[in-house]
Scaffold this active site. Structure first.
Site, mmCIF file in Angstrom:
data_model
loop_
_atom_site.group_PDB
_atom_site.id
_atom_site.type_symbol
_atom_site.label_atom_id
_atom_site.label_comp_id
_atom_site.label_asym_id
_atom_site.label_seq_id
_atom_site.Cartn_x
_atom_site.Cartn_y
_atom_site.Cartn_z
ATOM 1 N N LYS A 107 21.288 4.920 10.048
ATOM 2 C CA LYS A 107 22.180 5.509 11.593
ATOM 3 C C LYS A 107 21.633 4.338 12.557
ATOM 4 O O LYS A 107 22.697 4.106 13.120
ATOM 5 C CB LYS A 107 21.868 6.787 11.784
ATOM 6 C CG LYS A 107 22.175 7.907 10.673
ATOM 7 C CD LYS A 107 22.332 9.267 11.070
ATOM 8 C CE LYS A 107 20.846 9.841 11.451
ATOM 9 N NZ LYS A 107 19.965 10.062 10.438
ATOM 10 N N ARG A 117 22.172 18.468 14.958
ATOM 11 C CA ARG A 117 21.493 18.739 13.455
ATOM 12 C C ARG A 117 21.343 20.321 12.965
ATOM 13 O O ARG A 117 20.883 20.465 12.133
ATOM 14 C CB ARG A 117 19.820 18.390 13.835
ATOM 15 C CG ARG A 117 19.562 16.800 13.218
ATOM 16 C CD ARG A 117 18.118 16.740 13.520
ATOM 17 N NE ARG A 117 17.550 15.910 12.988
ATOM 18 C CZ ARG A 117 17.232 14.606 13.326
ATOM 19 N NH1 ARG A 117 17.747 14.082 14.583
ATOM 20 N NH2 ARG A 117 16.402 13.613 12.781
ATOM 21 N N ARG A 144 9.139 1.604 6.101
ATOM 22 C CA ARG A 144 9.570 1.358 7.188
ATOM 23 C C ARG A 144 8.438 1.225 8.333
ATOM 24 O O ARG A 144 7.378 1.906 8.304
ATOM 25 C CB ARG A 144 10.319 2.396 8.044
ATOM 26 C CG ARG A 144 11.250 1.880 9.066
ATOM 27 C CD ARG A 144 12.400 2.735 9.403
ATOM 28 N NE ARG A 144 12.502 4.438 9.440
ATOM 29 C CZ ARG A 144 13.376 4.948 9.847
ATOM 30 N NH1 ARG A 144 14.562 4.645 9.777
ATOM 31 N NH2 ARG A 144 12.797 6.324 9.813
ATOM 32 N N ARG A 202 5.479 4.957 11.693
ATOM 33 C CA ARG A 202 5.733 6.301 12.435
ATOM 34 C C ARG A 202 5.092 7.554 11.734
ATOM 35 O O ARG A 202 5.198 7.588 10.646
ATOM 36 C CB ARG A 202 7.251 6.361 12.730
ATOM 37 C CG ARG A 202 7.921 6.004 13.827
ATOM 38 C CD ARG A 202 9.457 6.079 13.934
ATOM 39 N NE ARG A 202 10.109 7.218 13.528
ATOM 40 C CZ ARG A 202 11.487 7.419 13.296
ATOM 41 N NH1 ARG A 202 12.360 6.366 13.622
ATOM 42 N NH2 ARG A 202 11.890 8.672 12.930
ATOM 43 N N ARG A 236 11.086 16.054 5.954
ATOM 44 C CA ARG A 236 12.338 16.146 6.841
ATOM 45 C C ARG A 236 13.605 16.150 5.941
ATOM 46 O O ARG A 236 14.784 16.707 6.500
ATOM 47 C CB ARG A 236 12.354 14.665 7.627
ATOM 48 C CG ARG A 236 11.353 14.651 8.588
ATOM 49 C CD ARG A 236 10.836 13.241 9.001
ATOM 50 N NE ARG A 236 12.216 12.560 9.946
ATOM 51 C CZ ARG A 236 11.996 11.287 9.905
ATOM 52 N NH1 ARG A 236 11.153 10.528 9.513
ATOM 53 N NH2 ARG A 236 13.159 10.737 10.702
HETATM 54 P P1 AMP Z 1 15.147 10.922 14.265
HETATM 55 O O1 AMP Z 1 14.439 9.613 14.701
HETATM 56 O O2 AMP Z 1 16.503 11.158 14.555
HETATM 57 O O3 AMP Z 1 14.789 10.984 12.800
HETATM 58 O O4 AMP Z 1 14.296 12.192 14.979
HETATM 59 C C1 AMP Z 1 12.918 12.262 14.842
HETATM 60 C C2 AMP Z 1 12.486 13.578 15.011
HETATM 61 O O5 AMP Z 1 12.778 14.080 16.337
HETATM 62 C C3 AMP Z 1 12.963 14.670 14.146
HETATM 63 O O6 AMP Z 1 12.449 14.706 12.518
HETATM 64 C C4 AMP Z 1 13.084 15.980 14.822
HETATM 65 O O7 AMP Z 1 11.563 16.466 14.824
HETATM 66 C C5 AMP Z 1 13.174 15.640 16.247
HETATM 67 N N1 AMP Z 1 14.583 15.603 16.575
HETATM 68 C C6 AMP Z 1 15.520 14.749 17.012
HETATM 69 N N2 AMP Z 1 16.902 15.103 17.163
HETATM 70 C C7 AMP Z 1 16.709 16.307 16.849
HETATM 71 C C8 AMP Z 1 17.556 17.290 17.189
HETATM 72 N N3 AMP Z 1 19.110 17.221 17.434
HETATM 73 N N4 AMP Z 1 17.190 18.749 16.852
HETATM 74 C C9 AMP Z 1 16.082 18.969 16.666
HETATM 75 N N5 AMP Z 1 14.892 18.201 16.501
HETATM 76 C C10 AMP Z 1 15.271 16.823 16.426
#
Ligand code: AMP
Length: 223
Positions: free
Chosen positions: A16, A91, A130, A162, A173
């Site tokens: 994404k 989400r 990654r 990360r 996740r």
């Molecule tokens: P991402 O980089 O989008 O994979 O987000 C990393 C982490 O941030 C996720 O594993 C969640 O813990 C948190 N996170 C990001 N966006 C959301 C969301 N819309 N709702 C809840 N948690 C989020």
């Protein structure tokens, strides 16, 4: 020409972020990535960061009541008035409903939801390889390695993984994605907004498909 309000949907590691980077070069879209916003908040030690960190480290979602306000505020910001690209939000169904309500109140609407499909095994392979540099450049140990192992090509900083990209966290996740985020596919399908893309293709192929779709949407919207 009317605004393009887009949502990128798909499991963690579907590409994404890569697609968002390209799409924001093709179209005038404000890029809104809640994961990036949260990581920055954690790094800066803000109140939001303190609330979010424990959930993120465990591969859990940050609670709706913490993230919804932050994301919607960003959607309403001036630079997102002519269109936005949401990455990582919504989400959960509750987040999607909050966004829908907010858009209605603003007299705006979601143009399309772009789903990037990738099977779980491929995700674990991709995400656990990654690595990121201090400046945010993303590498992959197999698919996009740096010139010198463990060092960023641009600034020489050490590459790190990360916390939430560790294999056990990736699996958590993914489970979360199937439980609470995948139902959004049906939610947006029911509203006629969903567009599917095969995320196992090369980033360039995926980008070509998405760009063509978005260009058509923009044309249809302006007619
Ligand atoms: P991402 O980089 O989008 O994979 O987000 C990393 C982490 O941030 C996720 O594993 C969640 O813990 C948190 N996170 C990001 N966006 C959301 C969301 N819309 N709702 C809840 N948690 C989020």
């Amino acid at each position: 020409m009317s605004e393009l309000n887009l949502i990128l949907l798909g499991p963690p590691g579907a590409g994404k972020g890569t697609q968002a980077e390209r799409l924001t070069q093709d179209f005038p879209l404000a890029y809104i990535a809640t994961g990036d916003m949260l990581r920055q908040a954690v790094a800066e030690g803000t109140e939001l960061g303190l609330k979010a960190k424990q959930f993120m480290d465990a591969g859990d979602l940050v609670p709706d009541e913490v993230i919804i306000g932050v994301a919607l505020e960003r959607v309403e910001a001036d630079d997102a008035r002519d269109g936005f690209l949401l990455d990582g939000f919504p989400r959960t169904i509750a987040q999607a409903e909050a966004l829908e309500q907010e858009m209605e109140q603003l007299g705006r609407g979601i143009t399309a939801v772009l789903l990037i499909d990738v099977p779980d095994e491929e995700i674990v392979r991709r995400v656990s390889g990654r690595r990121v540099s201090r400046s945010g450049r993303v590498y992959h140990v197999d698919f996009d390695p740096p010139k010198h192992e463990g060092r960023c090509d641009i600034d020489g900083s050490p590459l790190t993984q990360r916390d939430d990209d560790r294999p056990e966290v990736v699996r958590a996740r993914l489970a979360k994605y199937h439980d609470v985020t995948a139902p959004l596919v049906r939610y947006y399908e029911d509203r006629g907004l969903l567009r599917r893309f095969d995320g196992t293709r090369t980033p360039t192929e995926v980008h070509d498909h998405i760009r063509a779709t978005v260009a058509t949407l923009r044309l249809e919207d302006s007619l």
